[in-house]
Design an enzyme around this catalytic site. Structure first.
Site, PDB file in Angstrom:
ATOM      1  N   LYS A 191       2.561  -6.968   3.448  1.00 44.90           N
ATOM      2  CA  LYS A 191       1.672  -7.307   4.570  1.00 44.90           C
ATOM      3  C   LYS A 191       2.244  -8.453   5.385  1.00 44.90           C
ATOM      4  CE  LYS A 191      -1.687  -4.648   5.084  1.00 44.90           C
ATOM      5  NZ  LYS A 191      -2.560  -4.335   3.975  1.00 44.90           N
TER       6      LYS A 191
ATOM      7  N   LYS B   5       6.646   5.220   2.873  1.00 39.27           N
ATOM      8  CA  LYS B   5       5.434   6.045   2.832  1.00 39.27           C
ATOM      9  C   LYS B   5       4.884   6.273   4.240  1.00 39.27           C
ATOM     10  CE  LYS B   5       1.902   2.613   2.307  1.00 39.27           C
ATOM     11  NZ  LYS B   5       0.556   2.329   2.061  1.00 39.27           N
TER      12      LYS B   5
ATOM     13  N   LYS C 204      -0.326   4.364   8.744  1.00 42.82           N
ATOM     14  CA  LYS C 204      -1.191   4.486   9.915  1.00 42.82           C
ATOM     15  C   LYS C 204      -0.583   3.832  11.137  1.00 42.82           C
ATOM     16  CE  LYS C 204      -4.855   3.172   7.424  1.00 42.82           C
ATOM     17  NZ  LYS C 204      -5.874   2.865   6.634  1.00 42.82           N
TER      18      LYS C 204
END
Ligand code: TYM
Length: 334
Positions: free
Chosen positions: A115, A204, A207
């Site tokens: 993050k 992966k 979004k």
């Protein structure tokens, strides 16, 4: 064993096939399982605001996620559909749990480092988020989400496993310090737990990137994306995650959407080309999305129904949450 289920998604962009196959597909199956006594599915808006976002469009993102849940088959007669911020007990329990959550446990989590890197790549606004407390304490809120409903099964993709481990560590520490209160939480991981990017199959599907197939993509967008998907050298359609990560990812998607095993697909495509395989996969995805998008359009045209479902679900969720929180208060001597 009685099963109580909680899961959620951040409303921070369009949901994609990875979110569906890694999580929502299993939510739908679990809400119908005979042992299931309680299901709560949330748009985790308080988690979504830990990275830069636009307040002007945020409510639309929240609505979009909730419409995706319903269109995919979350049944409001069986499951509670909530916005995390509308059940304030989530944040109170987070505070209580943070009093027993060592910073070292949080710093150790790979998701935190990812993050921080993600916001660092998001310009000046992103950089201003990189040292925020909420990026580090994010998993304590996630533990609170789950433990607030005494959930013991959490259907998620495998990237969330470290968070479930932390939830269990914090829950066990609470039980040790204040008496047996929280259950052990099991992750529910199924095939499709990690759908990879179509452009870079070592990452992966996410979004934020445009490397994924959004649940709202048109048939032509889907066909184009699958056609352009990275494939590997060689020409056989065979599953080998190390040597053929691109084709293996496409095989996983094909298998989980069609119900055919990877072995069956390998046999079906023996002697055929990547192009044949991709063409058929595109039609499987388009065929899956068509009824989903039809239901979604109907739901979107009827905002009163979504509003009613949320009001009813959130009221019930607050009742469960306040009972469990009262028990936590008593245990902690508050
Ligand atoms: P989020 O919003 O990143 O992702 C939502 C769910 O989708 C799964 N997922 C994937 N599965 C397979 N392949 C992929 N490429 C893929 N990308 C995402 C995720 O594993 C997840 O199950 N921290 C959570 C949200 C959360 C939560 C919770 C989840 C907050 N509180 C409590 C469960 C229980 C998150 O950011 O998920």
């Amino acid at each position: 064993m009685t099963t109580r289920i909680f899961s959620g998604m951040r409303p921070s962009g369009k949901l994609h096939l990875g979110n569906y196959l890694g999580a929502i597909k299993n939510w739908i199956a679990l809400q119908d399982a005979p042992d299931t006594a309680q299901c709560v599915f949330a748009a985790v808006d308080l988690h979504a605001i830990t990275t830069p976002y636009d307040p002007a469009t945020f409510q639309q993102n929240v609505t979009n996620v909730l419409l995706d849940y319903l269109a995919a088959g979350v049944d409001p007669k069986k499951s509670l559909l909530i916005r995390q911020s509308r059940v304030p007990q989530h944040t109170e329990l987070m505070w209580l749990l943070s009093t027993i959550s060592p910073v070292g446990w949080l710093e150790r989590l790979p998701n935190w480092r990812e993050k921080v890197e993600q916001v660092q790549s998001m310009g000046d606004r992103g950089a201003s988020y990189q040292n925020n407390l909420s990026l580090l304490s994010y998993p304590v809120l996630m533990a609170a989400d789950i433990l607030l409903y005494k959930a013991n099964l959490v259907p998620i993709g495998d990237d969330q496993l470290p968070h479930i481990e932390l939830t269990n560590e914090v829950g066990a520490k609470f039980n040790h310090l204040f008496g047996d209160t929280f259950p052990n939480v099991k992750p529910f991981i199924a095939a499709g737990a990690r759908i990879m990017s179509l452009q870079d199959p070592t990452k992966k599907m996410s979004k934020t990137g445009d490397d994924g197939i959004a649940l709202t993509d048109t048939p032509d967008e889907v066909r184009g994306k699958i056609k352009r998907a990275t494939t590997d050298s060689g020409r056989e359609v065979t599953f080998d995650e190390t040597a053929k990560p691109g084709i293996s990812n496409l095989l996983t998607i094909f298998s989980t959407l069609s119900g055919k095993t990877v072995g069956e697909l390998e046999r079906d495509y023996a002697g055929k080309s990547y192009g044949d395989f991709k063409g058929d996969l595109a039609e499987v995805v388009v065929g899956f999305l068509a009824p989903f998008q039809q239901r979604r359009a109907e739901l979107a045209a009827d905002p009163a129904t979504l509003a009613r479902i949320l009001t009813e679900s959130e009221e019930k969720a607050r009742i469960i949450a306040s009972e469990n929180l009262a028990e936590v208060h008593r245990a902690m001597g508050l």
